[in-house]
Design a protein around this motif. Structure first.
Motif, mmCIF file in Angstrom:
data_model
loop_
_atom_site.group_PDB
_atom_site.id
_atom_site.type_symbol
_atom_site.label_atom_id
_atom_site.label_comp_id
_atom_site.label_asym_id
_atom_site.label_seq_id
_atom_site.Cartn_x
_atom_site.Cartn_y
_atom_site.Cartn_z
ATOM 1 N N ILE A 399 40.845 30.851 43.582
ATOM 2 C CA ILE A 399 42.074 31.679 44.195
ATOM 3 C C ILE A 399 41.547 32.396 45.479
ATOM 4 N N GLU A 400 42.543 32.121 46.665
ATOM 5 C CA GLU A 400 41.954 32.742 47.884
ATOM 6 C C GLU A 400 42.799 33.927 48.305
ATOM 7 N N ILE A 401 42.289 34.863 48.823
ATOM 8 C CA ILE A 401 42.876 36.125 49.277
ATOM 9 C C ILE A 401 42.595 36.402 50.728
ATOM 10 N N PRO A 402 43.634 35.796 51.595
ATOM 11 C CA PRO A 402 43.450 36.135 53.198
ATOM 12 C C PRO A 402 43.070 37.352 53.588
ATOM 13 N N ALA A 403 41.820 37.521 54.405
ATOM 14 C CA ALA A 403 41.422 38.870 54.974
ATOM 15 C C ALA A 403 41.225 38.540 56.376
ATOM 16 N N VAL A 404 42.720 38.745 56.869
ATOM 17 C CA VAL A 404 42.659 38.874 58.520
ATOM 18 C C VAL A 404 42.342 39.910 59.122
ATOM 19 N N ASP A 405 42.635 41.350 58.551
ATOM 20 C CA ASP A 405 42.523 42.543 59.309
ATOM 21 C C ASP A 405 41.153 42.973 58.918
ATOM 22 N N VAL A 406 40.235 43.521 59.742
ATOM 23 C CA VAL A 406 38.975 43.629 59.531
ATOM 24 C C VAL A 406 39.032 45.127 59.184
ATOM 25 N N GLU A 407 38.074 45.722 58.526
ATOM 26 C CA GLU A 407 37.944 46.801 57.793
ATOM 27 C C GLU A 407 39.066 47.443 57.049
ATOM 28 N N SER A 408 39.378 46.193 56.190
ATOM 29 C CA SER A 408 40.208 46.541 55.285
ATOM 30 C C SER A 408 39.954 46.313 53.636
ATOM 31 N N THR A 409 40.292 47.101 52.711
ATOM 32 C CA THR A 409 39.816 47.106 51.550
ATOM 33 C C THR A 409 40.672 46.186 50.403
ATOM 34 N N PHE A 410 39.970 45.338 49.721
ATOM 35 C CA PHE A 410 40.664 44.220 49.047
ATOM 36 C C PHE A 410 40.366 44.742 47.320
ATOM 37 N N ILE A 411 41.396 44.512 46.816
ATOM 38 C CA ILE A 411 41.465 45.237 45.347
ATOM 39 C C ILE A 411 42.210 43.825 44.521
ATOM 40 N N TRP A 412 41.526 43.488 43.663
ATOM 41 C CA TRP A 412 42.234 42.359 42.854
ATOM 42 C C TRP A 412 41.933 42.523 41.254
ATOM 43 N N ASP A 413 42.614 41.995 40.482
ATOM 44 C CA ASP A 413 42.491 42.049 38.886
ATOM 45 C C ASP A 413 42.807 40.536 38.611
ATOM 46 N N VAL A 414 42.019 40.074 37.551
ATOM 47 C CA VAL A 414 42.047 38.530 36.935
ATOM 48 C C VAL A 414 41.682 38.985 35.543
ATOM 49 N N THR A 415 42.479 38.260 34.965
ATOM 50 C CA THR A 415 42.149 38.141 33.296
ATOM 51 C C THR A 415 42.390 36.815 32.824
ATOM 52 N N ILE A 416 41.412 36.441 31.988
ATOM 53 C CA ILE A 416 41.518 34.905 31.401
ATOM 54 C C ILE A 416 42.050 34.779 29.816
ATOM 55 N N VAL A 417 43.080 34.015 29.647
ATOM 56 C CA VAL A 417 43.593 34.011 28.433
ATOM 57 C C VAL A 417 43.211 32.623 27.743
ATOM 58 N N GLY A 418 42.562 32.585 26.549
ATOM 59 C CA GLY A 418 42.154 31.322 25.872
ATOM 60 C C GLY A 418 40.720 31.076 25.644
ATOM 61 N N GLY A 419 40.060 31.964 26.059
ATOM 62 C CA GLY A 419 38.504 31.682 25.914
ATOM 63 C C GLY A 419 37.788 31.896 27.094
ATOM 64 N N GLU A 420 36.451 31.753 27.002
ATOM 65 C CA GLU A 420 35.496 32.149 28.039
ATOM 66 C C GLU A 420 35.343 31.157 29.166
ATOM 67 N N VAL A 421 35.292 31.285 30.346
ATOM 68 C CA VAL A 421 35.120 30.616 31.641
ATOM 69 C C VAL A 421 34.099 31.270 32.448
ATOM 70 N N SER A 422 33.437 30.185 33.402
ATOM 71 C CA SER A 422 32.533 30.646 34.305
ATOM 72 C C SER A 422 33.270 31.267 35.574
#
Length: 486
Positions: A399-422
């Motif tokens: 999953i890629e989140i473009p970070a074009v603007d400098v000095e910006s703060t990126f916040i993201w949420d991720v959740t996995i459904v179905g079991g364990e992953v790396s």
């Protein structure tokens, strides 16, 4: 080249049923006396990691044009009965009016005078007696403003919401008009006796706030009510809530108040949402040995079923312990078939998967594998939509989140459904001569993660998820960017 940095992350552990709970549960089940049919149903329900399915989740239409002929006929008959009862002042029990001693004495004196009169006086006395009787009769004005849940009940007012409410009672009694009418009368009388008109203003059970609350909406717009039974496992709170009959009655009043608050969010128009979704979390809930909670639960079930017909679109039980299936089998005979058809059960390993069938991921609390957090200051209602990625067996997804603007703060949420992953997180600079920054080392995850990163150069945040198992899984994610004020 890579450089590791630390970043804040929030995770939720996978729910596991303790072994001692299973042992204790088996002992309880052995002590429960049920007939052969119930035992057969229990054996079928106790299969691990299974979900009870219902025939349909979509509610029946409240538009008159969608009703069958027999349903329209039943509705019209019920409307006639209600109209007649309201105009005839027979909807509520008639209270017996006792005459005062003074008036009784006057009447007795009048009778003695009447007996001593001549025939002419006898006629005059009868006229006076008739006038007295007319004076003694209390003149009861017809209350055409009778309503329930803010909906007028007098059909001649022509409010379509009246049809929606009356259909609830009809459906609860399989369109049997007389039974539906009696149910409505009993509900109105109960609301009057229970003093429902003042219940929303009362301060009831503040300690019980974590035990049940309204939060969010499901895929079809139903407000969601969460019942967290594990809160009652606290001995002090348990005794405070169920220790005496008076306290149990207070608990029931508090639970009715919550139901009324939920109904405030409903729309009784024909095309509106007029029912709730109930989530019942049984993790760490008091076991069947707690007699008081069994009594209170039975009372609550009876009370809500008798007086709030068709107000629950679905009743989902999650983190269901082994012993609950036996208890449910005992309670089942007291529930209507229509009510039982709305029940769904999920063992701990299937909680998120089950809730996703009915609730969007951003409305599912993080403790149940979703993305919703209490008092979330990062993601608002307007930017809470999440994207979904299928994780095929043995695959790796990024999953890629473009970070074009400098000095910006990126916040993201991720959740996995179905079991364990790396899972790992990196910042990859646009400049190939710059360092790749490791935000989060490769680790095993099976729940919700939130992280942030502030970039000092253009590039992108890359989230890598590897599913090494032979089972398909899903990843849900969302992100936002806070630009620097400079």
């Amino acid at each position: 080249m890579t450089v590791e940095v630390q970043a804040e992350a929030t995770q939720v552990a996978e729910v596991v049923v303790p072994q001692e709970e299973l042992v204790a549960a088996k002992k309880v089940v052995e002590e429960v006396e049920v007939n052969e049919k119930v035992k057969g149903d229990e054996e079928e329900e106790v299969k691990p990691n299974t979900i009870e399915k219902s025939s349909s989740y979509r509610e029946e239409s409240n538009f008159l044009s969608d009703l069958k002929e027999n349903e329209k006929k039943a509705l019209n008959e019920l409307k006639s009965k209600v109209e007649e009862a309201i105009l005839g002042n027979t909807l509520f029990k008639q209270e017996e009016i006792k005459k005062s001693p003074e008036k009784s004495g006057e009447e007795e004196e009048g009778k003695n005078e009447e007996n001593s009169n001549t025939n002419g006086g006898d006629i005059e006395g009868k006229e006076e007696e008739k006038e007295k009787e007319e004076d003694d009769l209390d003149v009861v004005e017809v209350d055409k403003e009778i309503s329930i849940w803010g909906v007028p009940l007098l059909p001649s007012k022509g409010d379509e919401k009246t049809n929606v409410v009356l259909l609830k009672f009809l459906r609860a009694r399989d369109y049997k008009v007389s039974e539906s009418f009696e149910m409505l009368k009993k509900t109105l009388q109960w609301r009057k006796d229970f003093k429902i008109q003042s219940i929303l203003e009362e301060e009831l059970g503040s300690d019980l706030a974590p035990a049940a609350y309204m939060s969010g909406i499901d895929n079809q717009g139903h407000p969601i009510c969460y019942n967290i039974f594990g809160v009652l496992d606290d001995e002090e709170l348990y005794n405070k809530t169920f220790g005496t009959e008076e306290k149990r009655n207070q608990f029931l009043r508090w639970r009715v108040q919550l139901m009324e608050k939920g109904i405030q969010q409903l729309d009784f128009n024909a095309g509106g949402v007029s029912s709730l979704l109930q989530i019942n979390d049984l993790k760490n809930s008091p076991g069947p040995s707690k007699k008081e909670v069994r009594v209170a639960t039975k009372q609550a079930v009876d009370l809500l079923q008798d007086n709030y017909p068709e107000f629950v679109a679905k009743n989902i039980f999650i983190n269901v312990p082994f012993w609950y299936y036996a208890v449910h089998s005992l309670l089942s005979p007291f529930l209507t078939q229509r009510t039982k058809s709305k029940f769904v059960f999920a063992r701990p390993a299937k909680v998120t998967e089950t809730l996703l069938k009915y609730i969007p991921i951003h409305e599912i609390p993080i403790q149940y594998g979703g993305l919703k957090r209490d008092n979330d200051f990062e993601f608002s209602v307007s930017d809470c939509e999440a994207s979904e990625t299928l994780l095929k067996a043995g695959s790796t997804e990024t999953i890629e989140i473009p970070a074009v603007d400098v000095e910006s703060t990126f916040i993201w949420d991720v959740t996995i459904v179905g079991g364990e992953v790396s899972y790992k997180e990196e910042f990859v600079p646009e400049d190939e001569t710059s360092y790749t920054i490791i935000i989060q080392k490769d680790k095993k995850v099976s729940s919700t993660i939130r992280n942030t990163f502030k970039n000092t150069e253009a590039g992108k945040v890359v989230l890598t998820i590897r599913n090494s198992s032979s089972k398909k899984k899903k990843a849900f994610y969302r992100h936002k960017i806070k630009k620097s004020a400079i």
